[in-house]
Structures are given as structure tokens and as C-alpha cells.
Design an enzyme around this catalytic site. Structure first.
Site, PDB file in Angstrom:
ATOM      1  N   GLU A 127      -6.870   4.582   7.938  1.00 25.10           N
ATOM      2  CA  GLU A 127      -6.396   6.191   7.645  1.00 25.10           C
ATOM      3  C   GLU A 127      -7.724   6.837   6.976  1.00 25.10           C
ATOM      4  O   GLU A 127      -8.077   8.250   7.134  1.00 25.10           O
ATOM      5  CB  GLU A 127      -5.132   6.365   6.607  1.00 25.10           C
ATOM      6  CG  GLU A 127      -3.849   5.947   7.791  1.00 25.10           C
ATOM      7  CD  GLU A 127      -2.778   5.623   6.832  1.00 25.10           C
ATOM      8  OE1 GLU A 127      -2.676   5.571   5.552  1.00 25.10           O
ATOM      9  OE2 GLU A 127      -1.850   5.125   7.380  1.00 25.10           O
ATOM     10  N   GLY A 130       2.432   2.136  10.529  1.00 23.49           N
ATOM     11  CA  GLY A 130       3.352   3.320  10.368  1.00 23.49           C
ATOM     12  C   GLY A 130       4.079   3.716  11.560  1.00 23.49           C
ATOM     13  O   GLY A 130       4.651   4.726  11.864  1.00 23.49           O
ATOM     14  N   LYS A 169       0.353   4.266  -0.229  1.00 22.54           N
ATOM     15  CA  LYS A 169      -0.344   5.570   0.326  1.00 22.54           C
ATOM     16  C   LYS A 169       0.011   6.611  -0.623  1.00 22.54           C
ATOM     17  O   LYS A 169       0.229   6.493  -1.712  1.00 22.54           O
ATOM     18  CB  LYS A 169       0.266   5.796   1.725  1.00 22.54           C
ATOM     19  CG  LYS A 169      -0.125   4.445   2.739  1.00 22.54           C
ATOM     20  CD  LYS A 169       0.206   4.602   3.897  1.00 22.54           C
ATOM     21  CE  LYS A 169      -0.143   3.125   4.738  1.00 22.54           C
ATOM     22  NZ  LYS A 169       0.272   3.346   6.329  1.00 22.54           N
ATOM     23  N   GLU A 201      -5.580  -4.982  10.536  1.00 25.69           N
ATOM     24  CA  GLU A 201      -4.552  -3.855  10.771  1.00 25.69           C
ATOM     25  C   GLU A 201      -4.766  -3.135  12.031  1.00 25.69           C
ATOM     26  O   GLU A 201      -5.564  -2.146  12.259  1.00 25.69           O
ATOM     27  CB  GLU A 201      -4.484  -2.855   9.641  1.00 25.69           C
ATOM     28  CG  GLU A 201      -4.101  -3.432   8.313  1.00 25.69           C
ATOM     29  CD  GLU A 201      -3.468  -2.382   7.513  1.00 25.69           C
ATOM     30  OE1 GLU A 201      -2.457  -2.783   6.832  1.00 25.69           O
ATOM     31  OE2 GLU A 201      -4.249  -1.503   7.369  1.00 25.69           O
ATOM     32  N   ASN A 225       0.880  -1.268  -0.035  1.00 19.80           N
ATOM     33  CA  ASN A 225       0.070   0.093   0.062  1.00 19.80           C
ATOM     34  C   ASN A 225       0.764   1.208   0.101  1.00 19.80           C
ATOM     35  O   ASN A 225       1.594   1.424   1.045  1.00 19.80           O
ATOM     36  CB  ASN A 225      -0.872   0.047   1.159  1.00 19.80           C
ATOM     37  CG  ASN A 225      -1.774   1.332   1.631  1.00 19.80           C
ATOM     38  OD1 ASN A 225      -1.779   2.155   0.634  1.00 19.80           O
ATOM     39  ND2 ASN A 225      -2.162   1.444   2.703  1.00 19.80           N
ATOM     40  N   SER A 272       3.430  -2.129  10.111  1.00 18.25           N
ATOM     41  CA  SER A 272       4.630  -2.299  10.493  1.00 18.25           C
ATOM     42  C   SER A 272       5.546  -3.561  10.204  1.00 18.25           C
ATOM     43  O   SER A 272       6.295  -4.197  10.790  1.00 18.25           O
ATOM     44  CB  SER A 272       5.237  -1.848  11.833  1.00 18.25           C
ATOM     45  OG  SER A 272       4.689  -0.554  12.097  1.00 18.25           O
ATOM     46  N   HIS A 331      -9.441   1.362   4.990  1.00 21.31           N
ATOM     47  CA  HIS A 331      -8.230   1.479   5.593  1.00 21.31           C
ATOM     48  C   HIS A 331      -8.578   2.280   6.726  1.00 21.31           C
ATOM     49  O   HIS A 331      -9.326   3.349   6.786  1.00 21.31           O
ATOM     50  CB  HIS A 331      -7.223   1.968   4.494  1.00 21.31           C
ATOM     51  CG  HIS A 331      -5.631   1.975   5.236  1.00 21.31           C
ATOM     52  ND1 HIS A 331      -5.128   3.016   6.169  1.00 21.31           N
ATOM     53  CD2 HIS A 331      -4.827   1.007   5.041  1.00 21.31           C
ATOM     54  CE1 HIS A 331      -4.105   2.564   6.565  1.00 21.31           C
ATOM     55  NE2 HIS A 331      -3.724   1.574   5.959  1.00 21.31           N
TER      56      HIS A 331
HETATM   57  P1  PGA Z   1       2.757   0.215   7.627  1.00 23.53           P
HETATM   58  O1  PGA Z   1       1.376   0.386   7.047  1.00 23.53           O
HETATM   59  O2  PGA Z   1       3.520  -1.071   7.165  1.00 23.53           O
HETATM   60  O3  PGA Z   1       3.539   1.348   7.091  1.00 23.53           O
HETATM   61  O4  PGA Z   1       2.782   0.059   8.988  1.00 23.53           O
HETATM   62  C1  PGA Z   1       0.436  -0.786   6.510  1.00 23.53           C
HETATM   63  C2  PGA Z   1      -0.789  -0.214   6.327  1.00 23.53           C
HETATM   64  O5  PGA Z   1      -1.250   0.887   6.712  1.00 23.53           O
HETATM   65  O6  PGA Z   1      -1.487  -0.961   5.515  1.00 23.53           O
END
Ligand code: PGA
Length: 251
Positions: free
Chosen positions: A97, A173, A11, A167, A9, A213, A95
Site C-alpha cells: 500500500e 484485503g 493499517k 505479500e 498490521n 488474507s 508495504h
Molecule cells: P490482510 O492484509 O490480512 O487484510 O489481507 C495483510 C497486509 O496488508 O499486511
């Protein structure tokens, strides 16, 4: 036997030229890798270019978001058919976010799932609890509600075509990964939920991937858990070498 599924992803990262560079490098590095579905989800502006590059490769293409209407006066939105037309096979829905910054709810998740499945796109549906919810021992309750409301009325045939991503919001992140045991506990809960609401057969088919992560160094341990079928990867998917190493370590 569920096939491993690893999606990057990206982003809000990468221009078109940066996308071309990364996809070309990935293509070279993963061309011989088998036994895993590899997917990248670039930003909207790079999708069509990326689609041309991944044709005839073992990399699938996904988008990061979609709107549920077919067409019309919805300034700034992108329809399922537009994504399909741009060459996508997958789309991330719900997601954290999007839930946190853009008002996505379990209700909009459901609308989006129905809309994308009507044009045969495969939804990657994200669920997960915040740190506060975990600390208050609400994790199971939150996930259950996300499943119950987000999949309301989805029949067995359509649930089979959904990829579920667990998640935990606190692990995205932040560099804080859920321990393999913490992740496995929730993955098992989700699989049991599918068994209870649908059937044992279906619960054994649906792929449930972990996100938060994930990196080359923790991929193996996470992927070796019984109910973890892959990963949704943010940061570590933005560099070819990091992503390829992560994929190889997951096999
Ligand atoms: P990250 O993001 O691997 O940077 O923690 C995962 C995600 O948001 O899908």
C-alpha cells in the site's frame, strides 16, 4: 530452528481508546502462549500508549512506516529514533500500500532499512507481485528485483536481523489467499536467493512470513509449509478474538 513470527498490521484503524481496549484484551488472551513472537503495529498516534501497555507482556510493538532521515525539515514524517523513543522494536517497510499510494520504491526501502537498523529497530520488509505481474508470469522477476535492489549492500549480519514478508498484492484485503503451495513456492525462492547471494547458514536463519488474507481458518495450512515462518495479518488482527484464534491455530 526459526521461531514463528506473527504481526498484526492495523493499517489506518483504531483511535487511542480503541487501541487500549484491543491491547488489553490481547494481553489477557495471549499471556500464556509461547513459541511465537507476537507483534502489533498500530497507527503512529497510538504507539506510545500501546508501548506502555505491552511492557512486561509477550507482545512486541512495531510501526507501519518510517522516514529515513534522522531529523530536520520533513513535515509530516517520523524518524527511526522517534519510533524507538515511542517504544517500538519493529517497523514495517515497503508495504504494497505504501508502494502503490505513496511512491515507495525499492530504493526508498533500502534507505529505510539502513536508517532503522542504525538505531537497532527490526525491519519487516514486504515484497510481492501484483495480479497483472502474476498473470504475466513475472512473479519471480519482480520479487528478485525487490530483493536485489531493496537489500543492495546489506551485509550478512544485517540481513539476519530483517524479517521478510511475502505479500502477493492480489491477496491483500481481498479475501483471496495464495494457496499454501503458491506461497511456499515464493518463500522457497526467497530462501534460495539468500543462500545464493549470502550463505546457506543465513538462509536458514532469516524468517520469511506470509501476508494476504491470513485468517484463523487458513493459518494452520499456511504455517505448516516448510519455508513459511509466520504471518503479517491485516483485517484479522483488528479483533482480539480473531487474532488470538489465528495465533493459536498457527502453533
Ligand atoms: P490482510 O492484509 O490480512 O487484510 O489481507 C495483510 C497486509 O496488508 O499486511
Amino acid at each position: 530452528m526459526r521461531k514463528l513470527f506473527i504481526a498484526g498490521n492495523w493499517k489506518m484503524n483504531k483511535t487511542i481508546s480503541e487501541t487500549v481496549e484491543l491491547v488489553n484484551s490481547l494481553k489477557r488472551e495471549v499471556s500464556d502462549i509461547e513459541g511465537v513472537d507476537i507483534v502489533i503495529c498500530p497507527g503512529f498516534t497510538s504507539l506510545s500508549e500501546a508501548a506502555d501497555l505491552v511492557i512486561d507482556s509477550n507482545i512486541g510493538l512495531g510501526a507501519q512506516n518510517v522516514y529515513w532521515q534522522e531529523k530536520g525539515a520533513f513535515t509530516g514524517e517520523v524518524s527511526p529514533m522517534m519510533l524507538k523513543d515511542a517504544g517500538c522494536k519493529y517497523v514495517i517497510i515497503g508495504h504494497s500500500e505504501r508502494r502503490k499510494y505513496f511512491g515507495e520504491t525499492n530504493d526508498t526501502v533500502l534507505k529505510k532499512i539502513n536508517a532503522v537498523q542504525s538505531v537497532r529497530l527490526i525491519p519487516i520488509v514486504c515484497v510481492g507481485e501484483t495480479l497483472e505481474e502474476r498473470d504475466n508470469k513475472k512473479t519471480i522477476e519482480v520479487i528478485e528485483k525487490q530483493l536485489q535492489d531493496g537489500f543492495k549492500g546489506i551485509n550478512e549480519d544485517n540481513l539476519e536481523k530483517i524479517i521478510i514478508a511475502y505479500e502477493p498484492v492480489w491477496a491483500i484485503g481481498t479475501g483471496k489467499t495464495a494457496t499454501p503451495e503458491q506461497a511456499e513456492e515464493i518463500h522457497k525462492f526467497i530462501r534460495d536467493w539468500i543462500q545464493e547471494k549470502y550463505s546457506l547458514d543465513l538462509s536458514e536463519e532469516v524468517r520469511i512470513i506470509y501476508g494476504g488474507s491470513v485468517k484463523a481458518s487458513n493459518a494452520k495450512e499456511l504455517m505448516s509449509q516448510k519455508n513459511i515462518d509466520g504471518a503479517l495479518v491485516g483485517g484479522a488482527s483488528l479483533e482480539s478474538q480473531l487474532f488470538v484464534e489465528l495465533i493459536k491455530n498457527s502453533l
